[in-house]
Design a protein around this motif. Structure first.
Motif, short mmCIF file in Angstrom:
data_model
loop_
_atom_site.label_atom_id
_atom_site.label_comp_id
_atom_site.label_asym_id
_atom_site.label_seq_id
_atom_site.Cartn_x
_atom_site.Cartn_y
_atom_site.Cartn_z
N VAL A 121 0.86 -1.19 0.00
CA VAL A 121 0.00 0.00 0.00
C VAL A 121 0.89 1.24 0.00
N THR A 122 0.61 2.16 -0.90
CA THR A 122 1.40 3.39 -0.99
C THR A 122 0.53 4.62 -0.75
N PHE A 123 1.19 5.69 -0.31
CA PHE A 123 0.53 6.96 -0.06
C PHE A 123 1.32 8.07 -0.76
N THR A 124 0.63 9.06 -1.28
CA THR A 124 1.27 10.22 -1.88
C THR A 124 1.57 11.23 -0.79
N TYR A 125 2.83 11.59 -0.63
CA TYR A 125 3.21 12.52 0.44
C TYR A 125 2.51 13.85 0.26
N GLY A 126 1.88 14.33 1.33
CA GLY A 126 1.23 15.62 1.31
C GLY A 126 -0.21 15.61 0.81
N LYS A 127 -0.67 14.47 0.30
CA LYS A 127 -2.06 14.39 -0.17
C LYS A 127 -3.03 14.53 1.01
N LEU A 128 -2.64 13.99 2.16
CA LEU A 128 -3.40 14.11 3.39
C LEU A 128 -2.60 14.97 4.36
N ASP A 129 -3.29 15.64 5.29
CA ASP A 129 -2.52 16.36 6.30
C ASP A 129 -1.92 15.36 7.28
N TYR A 130 -1.05 15.84 8.15
CA TYR A 130 -0.23 14.94 8.95
C TYR A 130 -1.04 14.05 9.89
N LEU A 131 -2.17 14.52 10.39
CA LEU A 131 -2.99 13.70 11.28
C LEU A 131 -3.91 12.77 10.49
N GLU A 132 -4.42 13.23 9.37
CA GLU A 132 -5.20 12.36 8.50
C GLU A 132 -4.34 11.20 7.99
N GLN A 133 -3.06 11.50 7.72
CA GLN A 133 -2.15 10.46 7.26
C GLN A 133 -1.99 9.37 8.31
N HIS A 134 -1.82 9.78 9.57
CA HIS A 134 -1.70 8.77 10.63
C HIS A 134 -2.99 7.95 10.74
N LEU A 135 -4.11 8.61 10.62
CA LEU A 135 -5.39 7.89 10.70
C LEU A 135 -5.52 6.87 9.57
N GLU A 136 -5.09 7.23 8.37
CA GLU A 136 -5.17 6.30 7.25
C GLU A 136 -4.29 5.08 7.47
N ILE A 137 -3.10 5.30 8.00
CA ILE A 137 -2.22 4.16 8.28
C ILE A 137 -2.83 3.29 9.38
N ALA A 138 -3.49 3.93 10.34
CA ALA A 138 -4.17 3.18 11.40
C ALA A 138 -5.31 2.34 10.82
N LYS A 139 -6.04 2.88 9.86
CA LYS A 139 -7.11 2.11 9.21
C LYS A 139 -6.52 0.90 8.49
N LEU A 140 -5.40 1.12 7.82
CA LEU A 140 -4.72 0.04 7.12
C LEU A 140 -4.31 -1.07 8.08
N LEU A 141 -3.87 -0.66 9.28
CA LEU A 141 -3.39 -1.62 10.28
C LEU A 141 -4.49 -2.09 11.23
N ASN A 142 -5.73 -1.68 10.94
CA ASN A 142 -6.87 -2.06 11.78
C ASN A 142 -6.73 -1.53 13.21
N LYS A 143 -6.25 -0.27 13.32
CA LYS A 143 -6.01 0.36 14.62
C LYS A 143 -6.65 1.75 14.68
N GLU A 144 -7.77 1.91 14.00
CA GLU A 144 -8.37 3.24 13.87
C GLU A 144 -8.77 3.85 15.21
N GLU A 145 -9.33 3.06 16.08
CA GLU A 145 -9.80 3.58 17.37
C GLU A 145 -8.64 4.18 18.17
N GLU A 146 -7.52 3.46 18.24
CA GLU A 146 -6.35 3.95 18.97
C GLU A 146 -5.84 5.25 18.37
N ALA A 147 -5.81 5.33 17.04
CA ALA A 147 -5.30 6.53 16.37
C ALA A 147 -6.19 7.73 16.64
N ARG A 148 -7.49 7.55 16.57
CA ARG A 148 -8.41 8.68 16.81
C ARG A 148 -8.25 9.22 18.23
N ALA A 149 -8.08 8.34 19.19
CA ALA A 149 -7.91 8.78 20.58
C ALA A 149 -6.62 9.59 20.73
N TRP A 150 -5.53 9.10 20.12
CA TRP A 150 -4.26 9.83 20.23
C TRP A 150 -4.35 11.19 19.54
#
Length: 295
Positions: A121-150
């Motif tokens: 899975v690849t991401f285009t740098y800067g397409k998402l803002d820095y927190l949205e990017q972390h959330l997307e990676i969390a979705k990929l890793l099935n860790k969305e709830e933890e990411a949203r809380a942080w």
């Protein structure tokens, strides 16, 4: 030519084996909606390789890494002593590491071959803002709830610290972030790591007008040393690379900058400042708070 044929055969065999494993464990897969379309990935990946940029995001979500890019490997913020460095061209090494998921930037090489080794899975740098990017990676890793809380907690803490800082330095005080690298100086906008997301987005500290002109849209701008006084704000943060030329700090031009004369220069280790993942952001937030509030 013989080596290329051998690598291709190895990859074809790996693809066949991986396909059989995935079919057997279909219940353990999820569909991630990537920027290139849906991708079947492990629900709980256990052997992840990051080929660029996102190592800290994966580490922050407590997912096991078996390979990382060299920039991440040299980052003192990350505990990667036992994890080897790999590149997008080192296909045999990647195959040996037996990843179940590969993550990287959209410009990585050999994408089709990497996909034969493991879901990539690849991401285009800067397409998402820095927190949205972390959330997307969390979705990929099935860790969305933890990411949203942080994310919510981090924004709250960063914004509160920003109010404290503005109370101390004044609402109109300006801040500039620069970095020395390979005999050049760079100035940064609001979304190119080096603490800029915290300073300008969360804390809403002011950027000098000249920096806006040069770097706000592009994210960063290379500048000649003579221009430094034009971009330096009331406060100057230097993401300092001690392994390259730092002689500019010994010149009269630098010493006569008001921020320098007034003791308002804060130096950070550039290796710890490169990224904008949660581990790096936590370090940057503490650095910024310590620099401004205890100066």
């Amino acid at each position: 030519m013989k080596k290329i044929i051998t690598i291709t055969l190895i990859l074809l065999l790996a693809f066949s084996l991986n396909s059989a494993v995935l079919a057997e464990n279909k219940g353990e897969m999820i569909t991630y909606q990537s920027e290139n379309g849906p991708v079947e990935v492990p629900a709980n990946p256990e052997r992840v390789i990051v080929l660029s940029s996102f190592t800290g995001n994966v580490l922050a979500l407590d997912v096991n890494l078996v390979g990382v890019d060299s920039w991440s490997k040299s980052n003192p913020n990350y505990d990667l002593e036992a994890v080897p460095a790999v590149t997008d061209e080192n296909l045999e090494k990647i195959l040996e590491l037996n990843p179940d998921l590969i993550i990287g930037l959209s410009n990585i090489k050999n994408l089709s071959r990497l996909n034969k080794i493991a879901p990539t899975v690849t991401f285009t740098y800067g397409k998402l803002d820095y927190l949205e990017q972390h959330l997307e990676i969390a979705k990929l890793l099935n860790k969305e709830e933890e990411a949203r809380a942080w994310i919510q907690d981090f924004k709250t803490r960063a914004q509160a610290a920003g109010e404290e800082i503005k109370d101390k330095i004044g609402e109109d005080a300006t801040v500039t972030v620069i970095e020395n690298f390979d005999k050049e100086l760079y100035v940064f906008g609001e979304n190119w790591a080096r603490g800029t997301e915290i300073l300008y987005q969360e804390m809403e500290l002011k950027m000098p007008e000249r920096v806006k002109e040069l770097a706000l849209e592009a994210g960063f701008h290379a500048l000649s040393f003579e221009v430094l006084p034009e971009v330096a704000g009331d406060y100057l943060i230097i993401s300092k690379n001690s392994e390259t030329d730092t002689s500019f700090q010994e010149t009269e031009t630098y010493k006569n900058i008001p921020a320098v004369e007034n003791g308002r220069v804060f130096e950070a280790d550039s290796k710890k400042f490169y990224f904008n993942d949660p581990i790096t952001l936590e370090y940057q937030l503490e650095f910024i708070k310590e620099s401004f509030l205890n100066n």
